[in-house]
Design a protein around this motif. Structure first.
Motif, PDB file in Angstrom:
ATOM      1  N   LEU A   1      40.712  43.721  19.500  1.00 27.58           N
ATOM      2  CA  LEU A   1      41.056  45.182  19.242  1.00 27.58           C
ATOM      3  C   LEU A   1      40.106  46.064  19.517  1.00 27.58           C
ATOM      4  CD1 LEU A   1      42.908  44.602  16.009  1.00 27.58           C
ATOM      5  CD2 LEU A   1      44.119  45.046  17.948  1.00 27.58           C
TER       6      LEU A   1
ATOM      7  N   ARG B   1      49.530  42.502  19.297  1.00 29.33           N
ATOM      8  CA  ARG B   1      50.245  42.743  20.677  1.00 29.33           C
ATOM      9  C   ARG B   1      50.696  41.409  21.439  1.00 29.33           C
ATOM     10  NH1 ARG B   1      44.985  44.219  23.784  1.00 29.33           N
ATOM     11  NH2 ARG B   1      44.063  42.887  22.237  1.00 29.33           N
TER      12      ARG B   1
ATOM     13  N   CYS C   1      40.152  38.442  15.276  1.00 30.01           N
ATOM     14  CA  CYS C   1      41.088  39.272  16.121  1.00 30.01           C
ATOM     15  C   CYS C   1      40.387  40.796  16.058  1.00 30.01           C
ATOM     16  CB  CYS C   1      42.363  39.368  15.372  1.00 30.01           C
ATOM     17  SG  CYS C   1      42.353  40.308  13.736  1.00 30.01           S
TER      18      CYS C   1
ATOM     19  N   ASP D   1      46.014  41.254  15.283  1.00 35.26           N
ATOM     20  CA  ASP D   1      46.243  41.750  16.527  1.00 35.26           C
ATOM     21  C   ASP D   1      47.791  41.464  16.826  1.00 35.26           C
ATOM     22  OD1 ASP D   1      46.460  42.377  19.297  1.00 35.26           O
ATOM     23  OD2 ASP D   1      44.744  41.085  19.974  1.00 35.26           O
TER      24      ASP D   1
END
Length: 412
Positions: free
Chosen positions: A341, A156, A337, A154
């Motif tokens: 997502l 982000r 993770c 992930d």
């Protein structure tokens, strides 16, 4: 809600580094010897009309759910709100005190931490002022998946900016994903790991306090570090620089708050109690593959069987903090993770962040695909940490999907 009602916010920072020896937990329990970086806690108070909530970030591996709830209740009582209106987010640094009974000065440290955070709440309460917010989203190369044959991460970086009505930043709340165990090899050393460098560099850049929230990092390590032995001070500093550079050019537009709430929901997870033969095989393999002594775990399995238990059911709180289009959703588990997502995908909201290490820290929660592979995170970690999270085996393989569907169903 009347549009004339102004959103208010305030932040305070307090240090929670002990000045007395403690047991450090995160690898093999060890006595603290020195402080490399201070441990910090940040308190963010937010008020909209009559709704007051408290978001607290804490440099610690993560309290048990029981202790986390005790701390939340202390803060809730202080503010005249409910426990469900207090959210704790732990950094999960592996070089922090173990604040539990039986650890060196464990109860003393919990009391000290509780007093310091309460002081932060008092300081923040005196500074509430009308504010605006804005969300930003970018990506980084901070993390890498530490599981065999899995490359999902992930990447982000979610940012919540809160500023005065004139635009002066009050706080930046950063959500990222990577295990802060880079400095775990520094035995006996207290440190907030790469979080220290993230806050240091971003505070200098933005000119305000920076709160860092750990995402779903159960299977994500910092790039360049070893899965088992961690990394070095240079690698932790590089991780901080990576994040700072990723956010340096970000522009965030500030707007009035139009939606705001912090709520809790509950669901239950189930795990099995292994048979005598199963438990003996697991303990044997844990010793062989990971060097883990399963003596205590075997005794607990036997105790559960003698009590007639074939399953253990764990109630899990899921908390949702909503500010306009963005949402932090947290549970106490060490989520893989992929779950964060998938939750963002299913909610069709790129600013929906499913996080672990919220209101406590319990065992790993993997995807079904990774559950079937087994290994340390799935199985053997329970032999070390069952006294803290309360179950001797991993939750059933379908639990991860159950959680994702639950958060999608209950999102605001």
């Amino acid at each position: 809600m009347n549009k004339q009602v102004k959103f208010q916010a305030a932040v305070a920072e307090v240090e929670i580094t002990p000045d007395f020896p403690v047991t450090l937990i995160g690898g093999m329990p060890t006595r603290s010897k020195e402080v490399l970086h201070p441990l910090m806690s940040q308190v963010l108070l937010m008020k909209w009309g009559n709704d007051l909530t408290c978001l607290i970030t804490i440099d610690n591996l993560g309290l048990t759910v029981e202790l986390a709830n005790k701390l939340r209740q202390t803060i809730a009582t202080q503010l005249g709100i409910t426990k469900a209106e207090v959210m704790l987010c732990f950094s999960h640094t592996h070089n922090a005190p173990q604040p539990t009974v039986g650890a060196l000065n464990g109860e003393r440290y919990f009391s000290f931490m509780e007093q310091q955070i309460s002081l932060g709440v008092t300081q923040a309460l005196a500074k509430l002022q009308p504010s605006k917010i804005g969300w930003g989203l970018t990506k980084s190369q901070l993390g890498v998946n530490r599981r065999v044959d899995c490359s999902v991460v992930d990447d982000r970086l979610g940012v919540l900016k809160i500023a005065t009505l004139t635009g002066k930043p009050l706080v930046m709340v950063l959500r990222l994903t990577a295990h802060p165990n880079s400095l775990m090899p520094l035995s006996g050393v207290i440190t907030s790991d790469y979080f220290h460098f993230v806050r240091q560099q971003l505070t200098a850049h933005f000119g305000c306090p920076v709160m860092v929230i750990q995402g779903a990092a159960g299977n994500v390590k910092v790039r360049g570090t070893d899965t088992i032995t961690g990394g070095t001070l240079l690698e932790a500093e590089a991780a901080g620089k990576e994040i700072a550079e990723a956010l340096a050019k970000m522009t965030i537009n500030l707007v009035e708050v139009s939606e705001f709430q912090l709520i809790s929901r509950e669901l239950s997870f189930t795990s099995e109690v292994p048979s005598v033969a199963e438990s003996q095989l697991i303990a044997h393999n844990a010793q062989k593959e990971c060097g883990i002594d399963g003596t205590g775990w075997l005794a607990e399995c036997q105790r559960l069987r003698e009590a007639g238990l074939k399953q253990q059911v764990t109630d899990r709180e899921v908390q949702f903090l909503t500010l306009n289009e963005g949402q932090f959703c947290g549970v106490a588990d060490e989520l893989f993770c992929e779950l964060a997502l998938l939750a963002a995908e299913k909610t069709t909201n790129r600013l929906f962040f499913l996080n672990g290490y919220t209101n406590g820290c319990t065992g790993y929660l993997p995807t079904e695909r990774e559950w079937l592979k087994g290994g340390y995170e799935i199985l053997y970690s329970n032999l070390n940490y069952f006294p803290f999270h309360g179950h001797v085996m991993p939750f059933r393989p379908e639990t991860a999907a159950q959680l994702v569907e639950f958060v999608v169903e209950h999102k605001c």
